[in-house]
Write an enzyme that holds these catalytic residues in place. Structure first.
Site, PDB file in Angstrom:
ATOM      1  N   CYS A 195       6.910 -11.097   2.298  1.00 39.17           N
ATOM      2  CA  CYS A 195       5.709 -11.036   1.452  1.00 39.17           C
ATOM      3  C   CYS A 195       5.174 -12.346   1.648  1.00 39.17           C
ATOM      4  CB  CYS A 195       6.170 -10.242   0.459  1.00 39.17           C
ATOM      5  SG  CYS A 195       4.447 -10.006  -0.723  1.00 39.17           S
ATOM      6  N   CYS A 222      -6.612  -5.920   5.114  1.00 38.55           N
ATOM      7  CA  CYS A 222      -6.305  -6.597   3.899  1.00 38.55           C
ATOM      8  C   CYS A 222      -7.282  -7.702   3.230  1.00 38.55           C
ATOM      9  CB  CYS A 222      -4.848  -7.414   4.081  1.00 38.55           C
ATOM     10  SG  CYS A 222      -3.345  -6.338   4.619  1.00 38.55           S
TER      11      CYS A 222
END
Length: 426
Positions: free
Chosen positions: A159, A353
């Site tokens: 991440c 995103c």
């Protein structure tokens, strides 16, 4: 009657409960198992950590929402999944049986794999709202006594977006407070290059993010392996492309936020046939476990192999829209099984995103998220910050209303040709 259990009440599990609920037969029952009674919107944690949000503004009480949707909610948490017995053992000693289980637990945060890492050590985190509140208190201390900042993601992290967001949000806030000139900033990452993101980049994320760092005087170390963290300093090995030691760094800091590696949660880790060695759930193209055919899995807890070899281990992120596509495919597939049919739906794993930089940001679209892609695009603009704020408000409203996929959202995504499900094979 079929008992369907969703394990995990974060982003993937909460949306899964809403979407699965709409697919049930009248006689079926759905149970959602969480840890505690509160949902919090994880993408807002960097804002909490600099004081742009308080925790209450990004939290939703789940029992009330689930009661309105007639979904049974248990906030006791799970101790162990027993697939051979079709039951989940809860933390209070009780068990719940299931006909179908959907594992949506998210990850366990592996701070313990690096000495001194994490909120119980010497670095901050924005992985959970509790961590973000702790990080806010530490940031206030930094503001009172400025010094160097180190932000990034350690080896085996999967991440990276929140690390980029956080260092740039910090930089924006420091400029607002006229403290930036007193705070050297360094980004430390296991990625082979800036903007890799665990995805070998999306569009020109390399150029966009390197440019942003240069403009804001942020230094970086890539191919970085964090060996240990002590109070006020981080020991880092920088590797060359062939994996050999290139350089060692001892980076001083007055404030540090490092994203950890992830692994599967204790409730599933070590269950043979269910997980890989890191404890992530093994699934096929229908989100179904190959060994235990009545178990499905979605979200960050799903096992996805790295995109390719890198000098330092780099995992693959599971982004929000990618997870939503897993949710939709799973709801369709269990609905098919309940009605005597075989699963056919496959998630696109497309990614859309918004990465906030405090006063701007980057948007990227990857279709699918894992290359090679049909669409590979990114762009930078001041409007992205406002779009992220709008998305936060919209998403929290969806959760409070118990909605997963409103018609107007479907219309917009269809207009943009962003799909959650793959087209049926001809």
């Amino acid at each position: 009657m079929a008992e369907i259990v969703v394990l995990g009440a974060g982003l993937s599990g909460t949306l899964m409960a809403f979407e699965m609920n709409a697919k049930l037969r009248k006689e079926d029952r759905l149970t959602l198992i969480g840890q505690g009674d509160t949902y919090h919107f994880v993408p807002s944690n960097p804002w909490v950590a600099v004081g742009w949000r308080d925790r209450e503004s990004i939290e939703v009480a789940l029992p009330e929402v689930m009661a309105k949707k007639k979904i049974r909610y248990l906030g006791t948490g799970a101790k162990k999944v027993h697939p051979a017995e079709n039951r989940v053992e809860l933390m209070d000693g009780e068990s719940i049986a299931y006909d179908y289980l959907i594992i949506a637990t998210g990850p366990d945060l592996a701070f313990d794999e690096i000495p001194g890492l994490g909120p119980k050590g010497f670095t901050q985190s924005v992985c959970h709202v509790d961590h973000a509140v702790h990080a806010r208190a530490a940031f206030d201390k930094l503001a009172a006594n400025p010094g160097p900042i180190v932000v990034g993601a350690v080896q085996s992290a999967s991440c990276f977006g929140p690390a980029y967001e956080f260092i740039l949000i910090l930089e924006t806030e420091l400029r607002k407070r006229k403290l930036r000139d007193r705070v050297p900033m360094t980004f430390v990452t296991s990625e082979p290059y800036i903007g890799h993101l665990g995805l070998d980049g999306v569009g020109d994320t390399k150029g966009l993010l390197e440019s942003e760092f240069r403009e804001r005087h942020i230094k970086w170390v890539t191919n970085a392996k964090v060996k240990a963290v002590a109070e006020g300093k981080m020991m880092v090995e920088e590797l060359s492309e062939d994996g050999a030691l290139k350089k060692t760094h001892e980076l001083p800091f007055a404030y540090s936020m490092m994203l950890p590696a992830f692994r599967g949660v204790a409730a599933v880790r070590g269950v043979e046939g269910l997980t890989n060695p890191r404890g992530f759930i093994l699934v096929d193209k229908h989100q179904r476990n190959p060994t235990f055919r009545n178990i499905f899995s979605i979200g960050v807890c799903v096992a996805i192999p790295p995109i390719g070899p890198t000098p330092v281990p780099v995992g693959v992120p599971k982004t929000g829209f990618m997870i939503e596509s897993m949710v939709t495919a799973t709801a369709h597939n269990i609905s098919a099984l309940l009605r005597g049919n075989e699963p056919k739906s496959q998630a696109t794993w497309n990614a859309f995103c918004l990465a906030d930089f405090g006063d701007g940001g980057v948007v990227f679209v990857a279709q699918p998220q894992i290359p090679p892609r049909n669409l590979n695009w990114s762009a930078k603009g001041d409007w992205v910050h406002l779009a992220k704020v709008g998305f936060e408000k919209y998403f929290l409203r969806k959760i409070r209303r118990g909605e997963s996929d409103p018609f107007y959202e479907r219309f917009l995504l269809d207009t943009l040709n962003i799909r959650k499900l793959k087209e049926p094979a001809e």
